[in-house]
Scaffold this motif. Sequence first.
Motif, short mmCIF file in Angstrom:
data_model
loop_
_atom_site.label_atom_id
_atom_site.label_comp_id
_atom_site.label_asym_id
_atom_site.label_seq_id
_atom_site.Cartn_x
_atom_site.Cartn_y
_atom_site.Cartn_z
N ASP A 16 51.65 95.21 -21.56
CA ASP A 16 50.21 95.00 -21.70
C ASP A 16 49.90 93.67 -22.36
OD1 ASP A 16 49.28 98.47 -22.40
OD2 ASP A 16 49.50 97.36 -20.52
N LEU A 17 50.66 93.34 -23.40
CA LEU A 17 50.38 92.10 -24.11
C LEU A 17 50.55 90.91 -23.20
CD1 LEU A 17 51.82 92.63 -27.70
CD2 LEU A 17 49.48 92.11 -27.05
N ILE A 18 51.54 90.98 -22.35
CA ILE A 18 51.76 89.87 -21.43
C ILE A 18 50.58 89.75 -20.46
CG2 ILE A 18 53.22 88.99 -19.57
CD1 ILE A 18 55.59 90.20 -21.06
N THR A 19 50.16 90.88 -19.92
CA THR A 19 49.00 90.85 -19.02
C THR A 19 47.79 90.31 -19.76
OG1 THR A 19 49.85 92.96 -18.20
CG2 THR A 19 47.70 92.24 -17.37
N LEU A 20 47.70 90.72 -21.03
CA LEU A 20 46.54 90.32 -21.81
C LEU A 20 46.49 88.82 -22.02
CD1 LEU A 20 44.24 91.86 -23.08
CD2 LEU A 20 45.49 91.88 -25.22
N GLU A 21 47.66 88.24 -22.18
CA GLU A 21 47.68 86.79 -22.39
C GLU A 21 47.04 86.08 -21.22
OE1 GLU A 21 51.88 85.73 -23.65
OE2 GLU A 21 50.55 84.43 -24.82
N LYS A 22 47.25 86.62 -20.03
CA LYS A 22 46.66 85.96 -18.86
C LYS A 22 45.16 86.23 -18.81
CE LYS A 22 50.81 86.30 -15.99
NZ LYS A 22 51.37 87.66 -16.18
N PRO B 175 42.61 87.43 -21.51
CA PRO B 175 42.43 87.84 -22.91
C PRO B 175 41.28 88.82 -23.16
CG PRO B 175 42.58 85.45 -22.71
CD PRO B 175 42.41 85.99 -21.34
N THR B 176 40.44 89.00 -22.14
CA THR B 176 39.32 89.90 -22.45
C THR B 176 39.39 91.22 -21.72
OG1 THR B 176 38.06 88.87 -20.70
CG2 THR B 176 37.73 88.01 -22.93
N ALA B 177 40.54 91.50 -21.11
CA ALA B 177 40.65 92.76 -20.35
C ALA B 177 40.46 93.94 -21.27
CB ALA B 177 42.01 92.84 -19.67
N ARG B 178 39.31 94.57 -21.19
CA ARG B 178 38.94 95.61 -22.14
C ARG B 178 39.87 96.82 -22.05
NH1 ARG B 178 34.47 94.42 -24.48
NH2 ARG B 178 34.64 96.36 -25.62
N ASP B 179 40.18 97.23 -20.85
CA ASP B 179 40.97 98.46 -20.75
C ASP B 179 42.35 98.27 -21.34
OD1 ASP B 179 41.75 98.06 -17.20
OD2 ASP B 179 41.22 96.61 -18.76
N ILE B 180 42.89 97.10 -21.16
CA ILE B 180 44.21 96.85 -21.74
C ILE B 180 44.13 96.87 -23.26
CG2 ILE B 180 46.14 95.27 -21.84
CD1 ILE B 180 46.03 95.14 -19.10
N LEU B 181 43.13 96.20 -23.77
CA LEU B 181 42.95 96.20 -25.21
C LEU B 181 42.80 97.62 -25.73
CD1 LEU B 181 40.53 93.19 -25.70
CD2 LEU B 181 42.76 93.45 -26.75
N GLU C 234 46.13 98.24 -36.19
CA GLU C 234 45.03 98.98 -35.58
C GLU C 234 43.70 98.29 -35.84
OE1 GLU C 234 43.62 103.62 -35.66
OE2 GLU C 234 43.81 102.54 -37.53
N ASN C 235 43.50 97.84 -37.06
CA ASN C 235 42.26 97.16 -37.40
C ASN C 235 42.05 95.93 -36.54
OD1 ASN C 235 41.80 99.00 -39.33
ND2 ASN C 235 42.37 97.71 -41.06
N LEU C 236 43.11 95.16 -36.45
CA LEU C 236 43.02 93.93 -35.67
C LEU C 236 42.69 94.26 -34.22
CD1 LEU C 236 43.35 90.91 -35.61
CD2 LEU C 236 45.80 91.19 -35.30
N LEU C 237 43.38 95.25 -33.69
CA LEU C 237 43.14 95.64 -32.30
C LEU C 237 41.73 96.18 -32.11
CD1 LEU C 237 46.61 97.14 -31.63
CD2 LEU C 237 45.53 95.35 -30.27
N SER C 238 41.25 96.85 -33.13
CA SER C 238 39.89 97.38 -33.04
C SER C 238 38.88 96.26 -32.88
CB SER C 238 39.60 98.20 -34.29
OG SER C 238 38.25 98.51 -34.36
N SER C 239 39.06 95.22 -33.69
CA SER C 239 38.15 94.08 -33.58
C SER C 239 38.24 93.44 -32.22
CB SER C 239 38.48 93.03 -34.64
OG SER C 239 38.22 93.54 -35.92
N LEU C 240 39.46 93.37 -31.70
CA LEU C 240 39.63 92.77 -30.38
C LEU C 240 38.98 93.64 -29.32
CD1 LEU C 240 43.36 91.69 -30.67
CD2 LEU C 240 41.44 90.15 -30.26
N ARG C 241 39.23 94.91 -29.43
CA ARG C 241 38.70 95.83 -28.42
C ARG C 241 37.18 95.79 -28.37
NH1 ARG C 241 38.77 102.05 -29.68
NH2 ARG C 241 37.39 101.17 -31.23
N ASP C 242 36.57 95.65 -29.54
CA ASP C 242 35.11 95.67 -29.59
C ASP C 242 34.48 94.32 -29.41
OD1 ASP C 242 35.47 98.02 -32.26
OD2 ASP C 242 35.45 98.33 -30.10
N GLY C 243 35.30 93.34 -29.13
CA GLY C 243 34.72 92.03 -28.83
C GLY C 243 34.35 91.21 -30.05
N ARG C 244 34.71 91.70 -31.23
CA ARG C 244 34.37 90.90 -32.41
C ARG C 244 35.32 89.74 -32.57
NH1 ARG C 244 34.01 95.43 -36.80
NH2 ARG C 244 35.28 96.48 -35.26
#
Lengths: 148, 123, 794
Positions: free
Chosen positions: C25-31, C33-39, C69-79
């Motif tokens: 997932d992280l690799i896909t995400l790098e390509k 960066p805003t893919a919500r479902d992956i996050l 988890e916190n960091l991912l939460s911020s990413l997931r929510d677009g912050r």
Amino acid sequence: MAGRKQFSTFLVEKLLFGVEVEKVQEVIRYQEMTCVPLAPPVVKGLINLRGQIVTAVDLRCRLGLRERAATRLPMNVVIRHEDAAVSLLVDEIGDVLEVEEESFELPPGTFSGEVRELIRGVYKLKRSLLIALNMERVLGVTEAAVRA
Amino acid sequence: MRALIIDDSKAMRSILGRMLRGLQFEIVEAANGREALEQLQSGKNIDIALVDWNMPEMNGFEFVRAVRAEHAYDRVLLMMVTTETEMENVARALAAGANEYVMKPFTPEVIMEKLRIFGMAGS
Amino acid sequence: MGDIDDIIRDFLLESNENLDQLDRDLITLEKDPTARDILASIFRTIHTIKGTTGFLGFKRLESVAHVGENLLSSLRDGRLTLNAEITSALLAMVDAVRQMLVKIEATGKEGDGDYTSLIETLTRLQGDHKVADPKSAALATPPAVMPPPTIEEIRKDLEIPESVQPLGEILVQTGAATRERVDEALSLQKHGDKRRLGEILVATGAALPAAVQDALQVQTESRTPALSESSIRVDVGLLDRLMNLVGELVLARNQILQFSTVQQDSGFLNTTQRLNLITNELQEGVMKTRMQPIGNVWSKFPRVVRDLATACGKQVRIEMEGKETDLDKTIIESIKDPLTHLVRNAVDHGIETPQKRRAAGKSPEGHLLLRAYHEGGQVNIEISDDGAGINLDRVKHQALERGLIPPDQAARLNERELVNLIFLPGFSTADKVTNVSGRGVGMDVVKTNIEKIGGTVDVQNRPGQGTTLKIKIPLTLAIIPALIVTSHGDRFAIPQVNLLELVRVEGEQARSGIENIHGAVVYRLRGKLLPLINLRRELQAEKHDELSSQEGPVNIVVLQADDRHFGLIVDEINDTEEIVVKPLGKQLKGISTFAGATIMGDGQVALILDVLGLAQRANVVSELRDRLAGDLAAKVESQRSDGDSLLLLRGPDDGRMAMPLSMVARLEEFALSSVEHADGRQVVQYRGQILPLIDLSSALTERRLQNRVSGSTAESVENAKIQVVVHSEQGRSVGLVVDRILDIAHEAIKIQRHTVRPGTLGSMVVQGRVTEMLDVKGIIQTADPDFFRETAAA
């Protein structure tokens, strides 16, 4: 396409009425009511339904039929209408019936104009007629009901 | 008494299963809300369901709503298993008809206390 | 050992699988960066790991997963948006987790690797999110699950700065608990008692719940209010549902409290106290969730003011104080329009043009100040302008022109009453109807809207200097204290906010203290006249209700509505309770007498009276009517020999007649049925005496009367009342039955045309109408020749 609908049914003056099951919150026996002075005559009172205050509308009165005998206690059909609950007071509770959409007809001429306003139509059953009520109209606020 | 443990993590199900067995519960498991509904409908008498929040196919909130829509399951106690970051979701679940919530990680004593309030201290 | 191994085995298996997926997932995400479902998927993995490790006791693993988890939460929510640094950190986290999993597999323990720098990095990256505004991000892409506040944020909010006193200290200082008991409680906590200090103290009887609450309040107030920083979006329907539930809880608590008063069991009592505390806090807490800062409504005003000022050619500066003042959401909805109208009004009518201002020695720029603050359980909102103030003469003129007040009243209104004329319906001081000041909304609508939510509006006028409008609104909507009364067997609730006092009138006082003036039933309370409404009659419980013949004590509830006082007669006064206000369905909403319904402690439904609606319906509140009643009574009382005061009546054939007020002792109303016949005369029992009656219509023989049965046509004959003007002379009284009492006039008695008609002295012009002057003495003489002779003799 199922073409079938389910109705909660009940009797008023031996006539069989129905409301789509989705609209019916529950069906319960007679509940004590607090009467509301100055209310339109169709409103028989307020019921405490597990903390929910529900307005009780007498279907007989609404249909222009004569008053129930004092010894007969009405049953409650609690309808969900526009985010609130209103209870219809009826004579007896019937079963949940499934009807074919095809058997639907517009209200026959035998109904008076006033009653016709309140029903959507009828479903022809094997040996009887199921009258489908138009809840909007039945529970709507009539001009007479709104006072200063 | 029978408990339904609903969580998509097998590890979690094992952990909670062990804890509840220790409290004299019979255990039934489900990996998501849909499976959980199937378990309920299969005729087993479930007294309490421990419901996780995030699950595929049908999440905890949807499950609670679906269960509470069926009055047949009114006596099933729905307890949300939550973490401190999910509190507002819990509020939604409570409003949808969940009975209680318990915060991870918890000890058997915590669960026991909650169950006691509902008159379900394992026999 | 077997069991535990199984679980850990499951855990390891699952986690490793998930981590593998996470790598991908992280690799896909790098390509992308805003893919919500992956996050979201990555978040879930770490979230699950964290949840499980808590149970298994792997503290290190838990802390790493936690910050991840916190960091991912911020990413997931677009912050936060993914960048190279964050990706590396996440990969490092995954590696660390794997490391620990390997150790666990090998040794059953997570090992003692040092992950502090990783944790620091992850924390730092997470805290760096001032770039994106959390609110706008949330609005732009509403997540399926609400963005939860991060642990750090919550912890920061709840951090108690050193300057705040511990609860125990506050209690000791205020004398609410002894130091020994506080120390005892603290010691209990140290030994594992998980309850909060306040709870322990209350449970052990060391402090009263109220004292603890007060202390908590003090403590909270000294904290920095940081909760507004992190915000959550919640569906309003849910909040309403929660409010309802809390309402039910309050009721249940009340019932339990009732039971507790007859209980001895201390365990039960302690628990009820705790329940009480918790319910109060919950109630407050839920209420707060519905609170919104008034700034939300005000935010539009600067623009509104600017546009309006430009359109009117004025210069106005707007200042707003107290933007953060909280109001319940439904209140905000209700005051949005009134406030807008008031602001527009201030610009349109209040503040003068720059020229006028300069001429008046003011700065050309007008100043509009909005203030909001909490005080005494209410929200105060003030709208002040430094304009020209309200021109009272213009107001008076306008009111007269529109026939809103009778001329003689206008002269005697004091300043405050003049200012309040602007709240009369149909009033507007605009010379031309400017469509600028809002959609034809008048001040009366503003007042009504505010009163509908239980608030009050007050105007302070400084002629030439400006105007201030003060609005007060109660904070609590749904649960209010109310007085329960009974009428005709039914219970009703009266909001305590309208309640002034309770009066019980017994025996003789009941009959004499309650008077009938100008058709209004009144009670003299400490000298002032209080109009009365009989609840039974208002609710039409009984058609035929004779007040004057009422037996037994009379219960009067003195109420206030629309700034006027009146008394409500009820059968019984029960007690005061806190009730949950539930709205009436739309079939009943139109009945202005009721404000809602509530469920009493015994499960019965009771209606809540709308005091204002009740008063208006009974026509008791019209300021004018009140004033007239008051006036007449006052006049009649003082028996002014001022020859210029006239009582105006409707005579037979609808003509207008007058008699000097000085000849009027009292005005009374009797039921037609109480008229008896004695000596060939009509009489009525009055204050222990026989009052002979003279029917004016028959006295004026030239005009034949119809069978007049008091003024009202709708009432049946039994209900008919007669209006009587009582004339007294030296202890003897006679009553003149008149058709209808109209008014009191102050006009010089100048009889212009003398007539020969018996019973009248002539005609004149009063209030612009032709009015006949009654020859009272003549009429009495004709009807009862002995009247004067007897008095003369006596």
